[in-house]
Design a protein around this motif. Structure first.
Motif, mmCIF file in Angstrom:
data_model
loop_
_atom_site.group_PDB
_atom_site.id
_atom_site.type_symbol
_atom_site.label_atom_id
_atom_site.label_comp_id
_atom_site.label_asym_id
_atom_site.label_seq_id
_atom_site.Cartn_x
_atom_site.Cartn_y
_atom_site.Cartn_z
ATOM 1 N N VAL A 45 0.866 -1.175 0.000
ATOM 2 C CA VAL A 45 0.000 0.000 0.000
ATOM 3 C C VAL A 45 0.905 1.227 0.000
ATOM 4 O O VAL A 45 1.668 1.443 0.930
ATOM 5 N N ARG A 46 0.827 1.994 -1.053
ATOM 6 C CA ARG A 46 1.674 3.182 -1.185
ATOM 7 C C ARG A 46 1.053 4.357 -0.440
ATOM 8 O O ARG A 46 -0.114 4.336 -0.077
ATOM 9 N N SER A 47 1.846 5.380 -0.244
ATOM 10 C CA SER A 47 1.393 6.540 0.521
ATOM 11 C C SER A 47 0.212 7.248 -0.126
ATOM 12 O O SER A 47 -0.574 7.895 0.560
ATOM 13 N N ASN A 48 0.044 7.088 -1.441
ATOM 14 C CA ASN A 48 -1.104 7.703 -2.113
ATOM 15 C C ASN A 48 -2.346 6.811 -2.076
ATOM 16 O O ASN A 48 -3.363 7.130 -2.671
ATOM 17 N N GLY A 49 -2.240 5.672 -1.384
ATOM 18 C CA GLY A 49 -3.374 4.761 -1.242
ATOM 19 C C GLY A 49 -3.445 3.680 -2.303
ATOM 20 O O GLY A 49 -4.281 2.784 -2.216
ATOM 21 N N ALA A 50 -2.595 3.739 -3.314
ATOM 22 C CA ALA A 50 -2.584 2.714 -4.364
ATOM 23 C C ALA A 50 -2.159 1.375 -3.761
ATOM 24 O O ALA A 50 -1.231 1.315 -2.956
ATOM 25 N N ILE A 51 -2.864 0.322 -4.159
ATOM 26 C CA ILE A 51 -2.584 -1.022 -3.651
ATOM 27 C C ILE A 51 -2.100 -1.892 -4.803
ATOM 28 O O ILE A 51 -2.713 -1.931 -5.865
ATOM 29 N N THR A 52 -1.007 -2.586 -4.570
ATOM 30 C CA THR A 52 -0.450 -3.523 -5.537
ATOM 31 C C THR A 52 -0.461 -4.890 -4.882
ATOM 32 O O THR A 52 0.023 -5.052 -3.767
ATOM 33 N N THR A 53 -1.014 -5.893 -5.586
ATOM 34 C CA THR A 53 -1.192 -7.214 -4.987
ATOM 35 C C THR A 53 -0.472 -8.286 -5.791
ATOM 36 O O THR A 53 -0.602 -8.352 -7.010
ATOM 37 N N GLY A 54 0.268 -9.129 -5.092
ATOM 38 C CA GLY A 54 0.913 -10.296 -5.690
ATOM 39 C C GLY A 54 2.268 -10.002 -6.285
ATOM 40 O O GLY A 54 2.582 -8.857 -6.636
ATOM 41 N N PRO A 55 3.102 -11.031 -6.379
ATOM 42 C CA PRO A 55 4.478 -10.864 -6.866
ATOM 43 C C PRO A 55 4.593 -10.234 -8.254
ATOM 44 O O PRO A 55 5.442 -9.382 -8.476
ATOM 45 N N LYS A 56 3.717 -10.617 -9.181
ATOM 46 C CA LYS A 56 3.823 -10.070 -10.538
ATOM 47 C C LYS A 56 3.518 -8.580 -10.553
ATOM 48 O O LYS A 56 4.271 -7.787 -11.112
ATOM 49 N N GLU A 57 2.416 -8.175 -9.929
ATOM 50 C CA GLU A 57 2.061 -6.755 -9.905
ATOM 51 C C GLU A 57 3.090 -5.943 -9.125
ATOM 52 O O GLU A 57 3.411 -4.808 -9.503
ATOM 53 N N ILE A 58 3.603 -6.506 -8.045
ATOM 54 C CA ILE A 58 4.620 -5.806 -7.259
ATOM 55 C C ILE A 58 5.873 -5.591 -8.112
ATOM 56 O O ILE A 58 6.434 -4.496 -8.149
ATOM 57 N N GLY A 59 6.306 -6.624 -8.819
ATOM 58 C CA GLY A 59 7.469 -6.495 -9.699
ATOM 59 C C GLY A 59 7.249 -5.481 -10.806
ATOM 60 O O GLY A 59 8.112 -4.651 -11.080
ATOM 61 N N ASP A 60 6.063 -5.541 -11.430
ATOM 62 C CA ASP A 60 5.741 -4.580 -12.494
ATOM 63 C C ASP A 60 5.745 -3.155 -11.948
ATOM 64 O O ASP A 60 6.246 -2.228 -12.587
ATOM 65 N N SER A 61 5.195 -2.981 -10.768
ATOM 66 C CA SER A 61 5.143 -1.659 -10.145
ATOM 67 C C SER A 61 6.551 -1.149 -9.839
ATOM 68 O O SER A 61 6.867 0.019 -10.099
ATOM 69 N N HIS A 62 7.399 -2.012 -9.285
ATOM 70 C CA HIS A 62 8.780 -1.600 -8.992
ATOM 71 C C HIS A 62 9.518 -1.246 -10.274
ATOM 72 O O HIS A 62 10.264 -0.261 -10.314
ATOM 73 N N ARG A 63 9.329 -2.043 -11.297
ATOM 74 C CA ARG A 63 10.009 -1.788 -12.575
ATOM 75 C C ARG A 63 9.598 -0.410 -13.099
ATOM 76 O O ARG A 63 10.430 0.383 -13.532
#
Length: 83
Positions: A45-63
């Protein structure tokens, strides 16, 4: 929980955190290495409230957040990969 159990949990948590930062340092944003760190239902959960779920989405978000791109340039003599 006794002191020995607290110590064991602390070691386990430290190992997971170290694997996470090693993956970031090595730019390993694919789901396979991140599955060794995050459960399928893990959430960031990012400071702006955006939620990223699961390893694939987390990796995509970090990238995306880190701005790391892979550019491949092919010439007749070689292929260059620039990160």
């Amino acid at each position: 929980m006794n002191d020995q159990e607290k110590f064991q949990y602390t070691i386990a948590i430290t190992e997971v955190v170290n694997r996470y930062f090693a993956a970031l340092d090595q730019k390993q944003f694919d789901a396979t290495p991140l599955r060794q760190i995050f459960a399928d239902d893990a959430k960031i959960v990012r400071s702006n409230g955006a939620i990223t779920t699961g390893p694939k989405e987390i990796g995509d978000s970090h990238r995306h957040s880190c701005g790391w791109r892979v550019t491949v340039i092919q010439t007749p003599l070689q292929t260059l990969t620039i990160f």
